[in-house]
Design an enzyme around this catalytic site. Structure first.
Site, PDB file in Angstrom:
ATOM      1  N   GLU A 153      -9.904   5.429   2.787  1.00  0.00           N
ATOM      2  CA  GLU A 153     -10.316   4.345   3.778  1.00  0.00           C
ATOM      3  C   GLU A 153     -10.172   5.415   5.073  1.00  0.00           C
ATOM      4  OE1 GLU A 153      -8.566   0.692   6.425  1.00  0.00           O
ATOM      5  OE2 GLU A 153      -7.673   1.310   4.593  1.00  0.00           O
ATOM      6  N   GLU A 195       0.894  -1.259  -0.054  1.00  0.00           N
ATOM      7  CA  GLU A 195       0.002  -0.090   0.117  1.00  0.00           C
ATOM      8  C   GLU A 195       0.720   1.333   0.015  1.00  0.00           C
ATOM      9  OE1 GLU A 195      -2.550  -0.463   3.265  1.00  0.00           O
ATOM     10  OE2 GLU A 195      -2.709  -2.580   3.269  1.00  0.00           O
TER      11      GLU A 195
END
Length: 410
Positions: free
Chosen positions: A326, A215
């Protein structure tokens, strides 16, 4: 974007409160001596000792120290001494040479110049070193435990109750990387233990205990950094966030090769509502020759790589790519007001809603290709939503995000 600082309970104040409420304090309130000033509950003393041991391990000796205008301390650490080489599979190694970049298609990249706050000084890290944001005692003590510092809470699947997403994803094929330009904002995060991030995920395995992810993007995390600045970050795990991996260089694993960008440092400038917009370019791809996963920031600036042997499934290829936002919602009884992206819904469009553009995947032939099977997911669309589109300038793009708590998201 105006962003409010979270209320952070200083460690010293906490100790003072515990002391004043303790039986010892009641007995000795009339006496002023050194013992009172050094009194610490046993549990907090142990945590402090563990934090200091961790800091001795992670803060490597530097050849130069740079004081950033935003308060960060940047250490120029010799490349061979960086945390990556504490890993048993990496001990004694040196950073690899740059790999072959993926072949581009005809897409147009209009990246705006993004720098980090520490680069506004006249100082820089010399060749042969890498810039590392110094981790402080306060950083570690803000975490719920020293063991959990620098790690994400376990994500069981994309619809877990506390982690909320608005993402575009591609799955069902073999992927060897991903690329996007990510609009940078400073969303409001209202709780120390919440965060808001926008990133690219490269995923393999199931969403059980064998999940592998890589990520990278930007995040606002008061717990991790002690402020509300958006910061460039990386993450990896090979066991669904349980015991492996971490943010940035807070454990061994990611090998940094670049002396110009500090992972974890604040990004500047940032986008503002109905005003100028700023992006960061992120590309992650698998080197066809050695099999390691490389990270590029901006226009062609190689940051470093995740060695393939950190992973199980990602030693081969990814089976899902995600782009989007997120947040963590720690509220009970009502929804958090922590913002995602710009804090505005996708329908508001350019200059108001946050976006990803020029979204592409890397195929088996090390070529960048447009997304052909893009799907959208918003866990709580009344709180944070997402829309997709495509044009000749931006290629595949999404608008996403939202304010969190509102009339439709109580």
């Amino acid at each position: 974007m105006i962003f409010s600082s979270p209320i952070i309970f200083p460690f010293v104040s906490f100790l003072l409160l515990v002391f004043l409420l303790s039986p010892v304090a009641a007995l000795e309130s009339g006496h002023h001596n050194a013992a009172n000033q050094t009194f610490r509950p046993r549990e907090e003393t142990r945590k402090l000792e563990r934090a200091r041991a961790y800091l001795r391990k992670i803060n490597k000796p530097a050849s130069k120290t740079i004081q950033s205008p935003d308060g960060d301390v940047i250490k120029c650490v010799p490349s061979h001494l960086q945390p990556a080489f504490d890993h048993p599979l990496l001990k004694g190694q040196k950073p690899l040479e740059p790999p072959e970049r993926p072949k581009h298609n005809d897409s147009i990249d209009l990246s705006t110049e993004i720098i980090q706050a520490w680069m506004n000084t006249s100082e820089s890290c010399p060749e042969g070193t890498i810039p590392i944001r110094e981790t402080t005692e306060q950083d570690v003590l803000r975490a719920s435990s020293v063991r959990r510092f620098g790690r994400k809470i376990r994500r069981r699947d994309t619809t877990s109750s506390d982690h909320e997403h608005a993402v575009a994803f591609a799955s069902g094929d073999q992927y060897y990387g991903a690329k996007a330009s990510i609009n940078v904002w400073a969303p409001r995060v209202i709780d120390q233990y919440e965060f808001s991030l926008s990133q690219v995920w490269v995923i393999s395995g199931s969403f059980g205990n064998d999940l592998n992810t890589i990520e990278a993007g930007w995040q606002v995390s008061p717990e991790l950094y002690g402020d509300n600045y958006p910061r460039f970050f990386t993450y990896w795990t090979s066991d669904a966030y349980q015991t492996t991996g971490c943010y940035n260089l807070l454990c061994s694993g990611f090998v940094q090769t670049n002396n110009k960008i500090a992972i974890g440092a604040a990004i500047s400038p940032r986008s503002s509502y109905n005003n100028k917009q700023f992006d960061i370019g992120i590309m992650i791809w698998k080197d066809p020759k050695h099999g390691h996963w490389w990270l590029e920031f901006g226009s062609g600036l190689l940051i470093g790589y995740w060695p393939s042997y950190l992973f199980s499934h990602l030693r081969d290829h990814a089976n899902m790519i995600q782009f989007g936002g997120e947040i963590v919602n720690s509220r009970s009884g009502f929804h958090t007001s922590t913002q995602m992206g710009s804090g505005h819904f996708a329908e508001e469009g350019f200059g108001k809603a946050s976006y990803f553009r020029n979204m592409q995947i890397v195929d088996w032939d090390n070529s960048l290709l447009p997304l052909s099977n893009l799907r959208l997911l918003a866990d709580h669309p009344n709180c944070y939503d997402i829309r997709a589109g495509r044009n000749n300038v931006w290629g595949n793009y999404i608008y996403y995000g939202g304010p969190g708590r509102n009339q439709r998201c109580p």
